[in-house]
Enzyme design. Structure first.
Site, PDB file in Angstrom:
ATOM      1  NE  ARG A  62      19.487  71.692 -14.640  1.00  0.00           N
ATOM      2  CZ  ARG A  62      18.897  72.169 -13.567  1.00  0.00           C
ATOM      3  NH1 ARG A  62      17.859  72.951 -13.688  1.00  0.00           N
ATOM      4  NH2 ARG A  62      19.349  71.864 -12.366  1.00  0.00           N
ATOM      5  CG  ASP A  98      16.650  62.377 -10.005  1.00  0.00           C
ATOM      6  OD1 ASP A  98      17.407  63.360 -10.139  1.00  0.00           O
ATOM      7  OD2 ASP A  98      15.887  62.245  -9.027  1.00  0.00           O
ATOM      8  NE  ARG A 120      22.178  66.348  -9.711  1.00  0.00           N
ATOM      9  CZ  ARG A 120      21.256  67.128  -9.140  1.00  0.00           C
ATOM     10  NH1 ARG A 120      21.163  68.370  -9.485  1.00  0.00           N
ATOM     11  NH2 ARG A 120      20.437  66.620  -8.254  1.00  0.00           N
ATOM     12  CE1 TYR A 125      13.664  66.465  -3.110  1.00  0.00           C
ATOM     13  CE2 TYR A 125      15.168  64.645  -2.746  1.00  0.00           C
ATOM     14  CZ  TYR A 125      14.951  65.961  -3.090  1.00  0.00           C
ATOM     15  OH  TYR A 125      16.006  66.768  -3.412  1.00  0.00           O
TER      16      TYR A 125
HETATM   17  C1  LIG Z   1      18.999  65.175  -4.223  1.00  0.00           C
HETATM   18  C2  LIG Z   1      19.194  64.502  -5.567  1.00  0.00           C
HETATM   19  C3  LIG Z   1      18.258  64.467  -6.633  1.00  0.00           C
HETATM   20  N1  LIG Z   1      18.837  63.748  -7.667  1.00  0.00           N
HETATM   21  C4  LIG Z   1      20.089  63.345  -7.312  1.00  0.00           C
HETATM   22  C5  LIG Z   1      20.318  63.774  -5.990  1.00  0.00           C
HETATM   23  C6  LIG Z   1      21.547  63.490  -5.194  1.00  0.00           C
HETATM   24  C7  LIG Z   1      22.638  64.382  -5.642  1.00  0.00           C
HETATM   25  C8  LIG Z   1      22.643  65.749  -5.032  1.00  0.00           C
HETATM   26  O1  LIG Z   1      22.735  65.846  -3.811  1.00  0.00           O
HETATM   27  O2  LIG Z   1      22.584  66.693  -5.789  1.00  0.00           O
HETATM   28  C9  LIG Z   1      21.030  62.516  -8.064  1.00  0.00           C
HETATM   29  C10 LIG Z   1      21.229  62.792  -9.502  1.00  0.00           C
HETATM   30  N2  LIG Z   1      20.408  63.423 -10.376  1.00  0.00           N
HETATM   31  C11 LIG Z   1      20.951  63.419 -11.627  1.00  0.00           C
HETATM   32  C12 LIG Z   1      22.160  62.696 -11.556  1.00  0.00           C
HETATM   33  C13 LIG Z   1      22.908  62.344 -12.826  1.00  0.00           C
HETATM   34  C14 LIG Z   1      24.251  62.084 -12.877  1.00  0.00           C
HETATM   35  C15 LIG Z   1      25.203  63.225 -12.585  1.00  0.00           C
HETATM   36  O3  LIG Z   1      25.516  63.439 -11.403  1.00  0.00           O
HETATM   37  O4  LIG Z   1      25.707  63.814 -13.557  1.00  0.00           O
HETATM   38  C16 LIG Z   1      22.358  62.320 -10.222  1.00  0.00           C
HETATM   39  C17 LIG Z   1      23.520  61.559  -9.598  1.00  0.00           C
HETATM   40  C18 LIG Z   1      20.388  64.001 -12.843  1.00  0.00           C
HETATM   41  C19 LIG Z   1      19.527  65.191 -12.705  1.00  0.00           C
HETATM   42  N3  LIG Z   1      18.488  65.347 -11.822  1.00  0.00           N
HETATM   43  C20 LIG Z   1      17.896  66.548 -12.042  1.00  0.00           C
HETATM   44  C21 LIG Z   1      18.553  67.219 -13.092  1.00  0.00           C
HETATM   45  C22 LIG Z   1      18.208  68.601 -13.634  1.00  0.00           C
HETATM   46  C23 LIG Z   1      16.900  68.647 -14.364  1.00  0.00           C
HETATM   47  C24 LIG Z   1      16.946  68.401 -15.850  1.00  0.00           C
HETATM   48  O5  LIG Z   1      18.002  68.155 -16.448  1.00  0.00           O
HETATM   49  O6  LIG Z   1      15.865  68.478 -16.450  1.00  0.00           O
HETATM   50  C25 LIG Z   1      19.578  66.359 -13.545  1.00  0.00           C
HETATM   51  C26 LIG Z   1      20.540  66.566 -14.673  1.00  0.00           C
HETATM   52  C27 LIG Z   1      16.696  67.004 -11.307  1.00  0.00           C
HETATM   53  C28 LIG Z   1      16.810  66.944  -9.839  1.00  0.00           C
HETATM   54  N4  LIG Z   1      16.687  65.798  -9.102  1.00  0.00           N
HETATM   55  C29 LIG Z   1      16.897  66.098  -7.760  1.00  0.00           C
HETATM   56  C30 LIG Z   1      17.155  67.486  -7.667  1.00  0.00           C
HETATM   57  C31 LIG Z   1      17.433  68.232  -6.377  1.00  0.00           C
HETATM   58  C32 LIG Z   1      17.118  68.014  -8.974  1.00  0.00           C
HETATM   59  C33 LIG Z   1      17.418  69.422  -9.428  1.00  0.00           C
HETATM   60  C34 LIG Z   1      16.207  70.248  -9.658  1.00  0.00           C
HETATM   61  C35 LIG Z   1      16.542  71.474 -10.467  1.00  0.00           C
HETATM   62  O7  LIG Z   1      17.294  72.326  -9.971  1.00  0.00           O
HETATM   63  O8  LIG Z   1      16.053  71.548 -11.596  1.00  0.00           O
HETATM   64  C36 LIG Z   1      16.907  65.075  -6.690  1.00  0.00           C
END
Ligand SMILES: Cc1c2[nH]c(c1CCC(=O)O)Cc1[nH]c(c(CCC(=O)O)c1C)Cc1[nH]c(c(CCC(=O)O)c1C)Cc1[nH]c(c(C)c1CCC(=O)O)C2
Length: 363
Positions: free
Chosen positions: A35, A82, A31, A157
């Site tokens: 954000r 994602d 990540r 999910y």
């Molecule tokens: C479980 C999982 C998800 N997505 C992902 C996982 C596995 C990684 C982990 O265990 O954290 C993988 C993921 N999601 C994202 C990345 C981008 C690359 C990176 O790691 O920088 C990666 C590798 C972007 C993202 N994916 C997400 C964001 C944040 C939302 C946004 O930017 O609008 C980003 C940058 C959204 C997301 N998508 C998911 C979650 C739990 C969330 C967060 C929700 C929140 O707290 O808002 C599902």
């Protein structure tokens, strides 16, 4: 004279994944794109698009993926996308709700529901390919990590309809209707393999398979319901690029996750890396049921506690040194956090960690 960009397959990051000698320990952050960066928040606000729409815009994906490389000087980029992107491309109605995570309006709980999950070959992932082709030259030799969600984490999910702490509906379905479970997991394994393959073919130098929530399972359930599907994904990809396999709360699963066929096992902050290194020194599972081959040494990735990013710098400094020292026990070590960068993390601390890891791990 034209300068020739370094070859990412010969980078410090890729060599550490393969357990080859390196000049210093490589570092990147799960990540890292997202954000915690003001430039990310600005770009998202300006574009006015949802997260999934943003993921389908190669120009924006390119810029967001580059942001943490420019700012922190990390040793690898991670593709901005994602885990639910390929599932959405396969026709499942899913949204990413800020502060919550992926939400599936009509969860998958019956064989009629499973019929709504499209086949991997019908999913249009051309925007992924296009984004990576734009990215590679701009990375100037910095390796790109592609990734996907593992079948269990994706299935959770889809079955729960959103994030879950207990994964109760998923576990009930696994045990209550194993045939439906394996059908869903197989479909997701195909989608995941396709997503990884597209990223590798377009130029990714490594891949990470995220089974973020596998730690919720007992080892017995993991081996029976999950390991064969994750192994199918990792072994289908093969050793063309290093394969990293990661989950949270997986101290009891590290051996099984290594057996799935990973070259590098990602470890959260709960297990010291020297202990983890011993647990992952095992043979790959043979999916055809034949006798396992010899144990193979694997690299480890991790595992600074992300909560400590907001502790005083002396604490961070001490913990980074401890993680590096414990990582010495493994044939290869990629420095990372034990899970993703929290949105409230101070990016300046991340930059300082990269500098510290590079400075004190010099061979
Ligand atoms: C479980 C999982 C998800 N997505 C992902 C996982 C596995 C990684 C982990 O265990 O954290 C993988 C993921 N999601 C994202 C990345 C981008 C690359 C990176 O790691 O920088 C990666 C590798 C972007 C993202 N994916 C997400 C964001 C944040 C939302 C946004 O930017 O609008 C980003 C940058 C959204 C997301 N998508 C998911 C979650 C739990 C969330 C967060 C929700 C929140 O707290 O808002 C599902």
């Amino acid at each position: 004279m034209t300068s020739i960009a370094a070859d990412p397959t010969d980078s410090v990051f890729v060599r550490a994944c393969r357990g080859e000698p390196v000049e210093h320990t490589p570092v990147w952050f799960m990540r890292q794109a997202g954000r915690s960066l003001p430039e990310y928040r600005e770009l998202r606000a300006e574009a006015g698009l949802s997260m999934l729409e943003t993921c389908r815009r190669p120009d924006l994906v390119t810029e967001i993926t580059l942001q943490p490389v420019r700012r922190h000087g990390v040793d690898a980029a991670v593709f901005y996308s994602d885990i639910v992107v390929p599932v959405a491309a396969a026709g499942v109605g899913v949204e990413i709700v800020a502060g919550t995570g992926p939400v599936v309006a009509e969860p998958i709980r019956s064989s009629a529901d499973l019929a709504r999950v499209g086949r991997a070959e019908d999913a249009d992932l051309s925007f992924v390919e296009e984004a990576i082709r734009l990215l590679i030259p701009k990375l100037e030799g910095t390796p790109l990590i592609g990734f996907a969600g593992a079948p269990f984490t994706l299935a959770s999910y889809l079955i729960e309809g959103g994030p879950s702490r207990s994964h109760a509906k998923t576990k009930a379905l696994m045990h209550g209707d194993p045939q439906l479970w394996h059908g869903l997991a197989e479909r997701l394994a195909e989608i995941t393999s396709t997503f990884l393959r597209v990223q590798i073919d377009a130029g990714a130098s490594a891949v990470q398979l995220f089974d973020s929530w596998a730690g919720a399972l007992s080892e017995a359930d993991y081996r029976r319901f999950v390991l064969p599907h994750s192994a199918a994904v990792l072994q289908e990809i093969g050793p063309v690029v290093p394969r990293i396999h990661f989950g949270v709360g997986t101290a009891h699963l590290l051996t099984a996750m290594a057996e799935a066929g990973a070259d590098v096992v990602g470890v959260d902050w709960r297990t010291p890396l020297d202990q983890a290194a011993a647990l992952v020194n095992v043979a790959d599972l043979r999916l055809d049921g034949s006798e396992p081959g010899p144990a193979r040494p694997r690299a480890v990735q991790g595992n600074l506690d992300p909560a400590l990013l907001s502790a005083p710098w002396e604490v961070v400094d001490h913990e980074v040194r401890r993680v590096l020292a414990e990582g010495e026990a493994a044939p290869g070590h990629v420095f990372n956090l034990g899970h993703g960068v929290p949105p409230e993390a101070d990016p300046a601390v991340l930059t300082r960690i990269v500098e510290l890891v590079h400075k004190i791990s010099v061979r």
